[in-house]
Design a protein around this motif. Structure first.
Motif, short mmCIF file in Angstrom:
data_model
loop_
_atom_site.label_atom_id
_atom_site.label_comp_id
_atom_site.label_asym_id
_atom_site.label_seq_id
_atom_site.Cartn_x
_atom_site.Cartn_y
_atom_site.Cartn_z
N SER A 70 -9.34 90.21 -22.41
CA SER A 70 -8.55 91.45 -22.54
C SER A 70 -8.15 91.91 -21.15
O SER A 70 -8.64 91.40 -20.13
CB SER A 70 -9.39 92.53 -23.22
N GLY A 71 -7.29 92.90 -21.09
CA GLY A 71 -6.92 93.49 -19.81
C GLY A 71 -8.16 94.02 -19.09
O GLY A 71 -8.29 93.89 -17.87
N TYR A 72 -9.08 94.61 -19.86
CA TYR A 72 -10.31 95.15 -19.26
C TYR A 72 -11.17 94.02 -18.67
O TYR A 72 -11.76 94.18 -17.60
CB TYR A 72 -11.13 95.93 -20.30
N ASP A 73 -11.21 92.87 -19.39
CA ASP A 73 -11.98 91.72 -18.87
C ASP A 73 -11.39 91.26 -17.53
O ASP A 73 -12.11 91.00 -16.57
CB ASP A 73 -11.91 90.52 -19.84
N LEU A 74 -10.06 91.17 -17.51
CA LEU A 74 -9.40 90.73 -16.26
C LEU A 74 -9.73 91.68 -15.12
O LEU A 74 -10.06 91.27 -14.01
CB LEU A 74 -7.88 90.68 -16.45
N GLN A 75 -9.63 92.97 -15.43
CA GLN A 75 -9.89 93.98 -14.40
C GLN A 75 -11.30 93.81 -13.82
O GLN A 75 -11.49 93.84 -12.60
CB GLN A 75 -9.72 95.38 -15.00
#
Ligand code: PLP
Length: 478
Positions: free
Chosen positions: A327-332
């Motif tokens: 997810s975007g949160y994982d990438l962050q």
């Protein structure tokens, strides 16, 4: 006027260089009381942390260096009057609404606005009419409102006292604001713009036009977001033939501290100077660096770099989208593990805010890309086709209960799944980007529940999280 000057900063510097003996507030006495470990980080900053002593002027009644600094700002943005704000765009949004709108006035407001806009409307007890934004299926996020939506809203509510819009959005997207402002002005409706993310837009043709250049009546900008100003430093630009400048100024006096921070004000002076001296050569070199950064990102197979429709948007915002199960949160989080901190993430995307670099400034783009690459190498994921998120098609809507009616009704907690069709009694704001999903007094739509579930599952944070964590929502027991 000489835009290369920084009257407020220069005077503070001269004052600090005299090693003044302070028998006045603030209590740190220009850092004298600061010793030990904290000294290295804190003491230097405090040298500029003065107060309204003789010669240093007063933000609420400027006659000297603050007046001069605000005049330079006014000239740079080409408006009737610009103000320094020391409590962010938040205070600017509150003051502009309070100055333009009274109790029971109808206001047209973009649904995906910042909470400070809603707080302003609530404080004055105006009646908000929400205008649904255009939803971008590819990016999976909401943009601005369309021209046709504004036309329709004005037809339905021709006596609206203001049109309040956000431009650009958090992701740097812009819409056809020029035409919208012209339409509103034809109907004598003032346009108030939350341009928190666009303080740099007057920096040349590489950027989209600023709402200031498009004749909006009041424009609020978080100078601290994209210019080199300190956090909380912001600008309010007044350029209206419909509204009262005196009203704006009095609400700023009511809402802002009587002890405004000099370091913040000096940083606003420095940021104005930085932008005023940003040349076409700087813009060209910035463009090359951003292109290099985007090209580097494009080499990473786990993400794709998003582009603006029609190629127009804020180039400083670089948004990437996950192409895998991450997810975007994982990438962050992965990027943070390599010391790279991004502005925000949503279920699919991550937003980088690129610095407004000038020509001579080096930036380690290659090295950053290498670090991002190594962050992604360490990640476990699988290939998936991304599910497209939809936010329905919110049109023009109003609250089912106004603030007074809400105050008289009891609230209860119920399971989220049972809340569809009930009247919401809490503000639901996923963070970031701080855009309300449900308002108190609003009927709870099925799409809103779906969005909450989706955001929860992908790890988004919500303000006032506790109830939602337990799978509940607060509603009015009507
Ligand atoms: C669109 C928008 N408006 C206003 C604000 C508030 O700005 P500030 O933090 O300067 O008070 C924000 C903050 O993120 C924002 O995104």
């Amino acid at each position: 006027m000489n835009q290369t000057r920084m009257p407020l900063f220069e005077k503070l510097k001269r004052h600090a260089d005299q090693n003044p003996v302070s028998f006045h507030v603030p209590g740190h006495k220009y850092g004298e009381l600061i010793t030990g470990d904290i000294e290295r980080y804190y003491k230097q900053l405090l040298r500029l942390d003065a107060t309204e002593i003789n010669g240093l002027d007063d933000l609420h009644s400027p006659e000297g260096i603050i007046k001069e600094a605000e005049e330079l700002l006014t000239q740079l943005y080409g408006v009737k009057k610009s103000f320094f704000l020391v409590n962010g765009s938040t205070v600017g949004n509150l003051a502009m609404i309070m100055a333009a709108v009274k109790e029971n006035d109808t206001v047209l407001v973009q649904r995906n606005c910042h909470k400070s806009i809603l707080n302003g409307i609530n404080l004055v007890k105006a009646t908000p009419i929400f205008l649904g934004p255009v939803f971008d299926e590819d990016w999976g996020i909401a943009g601005g409102v369309s021209v046709s939506m504004v036309k329709q809203a004005i037809e339905l509510y021709p006596h609206a006292k203001a049109l309040i819009l956000t431009y650009p959005n958090y992701y740097g997207m812009v819409n056809n604001l020029d035409e919208i402002i012209k339409i509103a002005h034809c109907h004598h409706i003032p346009v108030l713009i939350d341009e928190a993310h666009g303080a740099h837009f007057i920096g040349g043709e590489y950027f989209p036009p600023s709402a200031v250049q498009l004749n909006a009546d009041i424009v609020i900008q978080s100078a601290h977001k994209t210019l080199p100003a300190m956090t909380m430093g912001a600008y309010l630009h007044f350029n209206s033939d419909f509204l009262s400048l005196v009203n704006v100024s009095s609400f700023l006096q009511i809402l802002q501290s009587s002890s405004p921070s000099y370091p913040i004000m000096a940083s606003l002076d420095i940021a104005r100077n930085y932008l005023a001296t940003f040349t076409a050569r700087d813009a060209k070199s910035l463009q090359q660096k951003i292109t290099e950064f985007r090209n580097g990102l494009q080499q990473l197979k786990e993400i794709r770099v998003l582009t603006y429709k029609g190629g127009i948007g804020d180039p400083l915002k670089v948004t990437i989208q996950s192409t895998t199960s991450l997810s975007g949160y994982d990438l962050q989080k992965l990027f943070e593990s390599k010391g790279i901190y991004t502005e925000m993430a949503d279920p699919s995307n991550v937003v980088f805010v690129f610095p407004l670099l000038k020509y001579e400034m080096a930036y380690p783009i290659r090295e950053i890309i290498t670090r991002l690459q190594s962050a992604l190498k360490s990640a476990a994921y699988y290939e998936i086709g991304k599910e497209k998120v939809s936010c329905g098609k919110p049109g023009i809507s109003r609250l089912a209960l106004n603030a007074d009616e809400q105050a008289k009704i009891e609230k209860v907690n119920i399971p989220i799944e049972e809340a569809i069709g009930k009247i919401c009694a809490q503000l639901i704001v996923p963070y970031p980007p701080g855009i309300p999903l449900l308002f108190p007094g609003e009927i709870i739509r099925e799409e809103a529940i779906e969005q909450i579930q989706l955001l929860k599952a992908s790890g988004a944070r919500f303000q006032g999280d506790e109830i939602l964590q337990d799978g509940k929502l607060i509603i009015y027991s009507t």
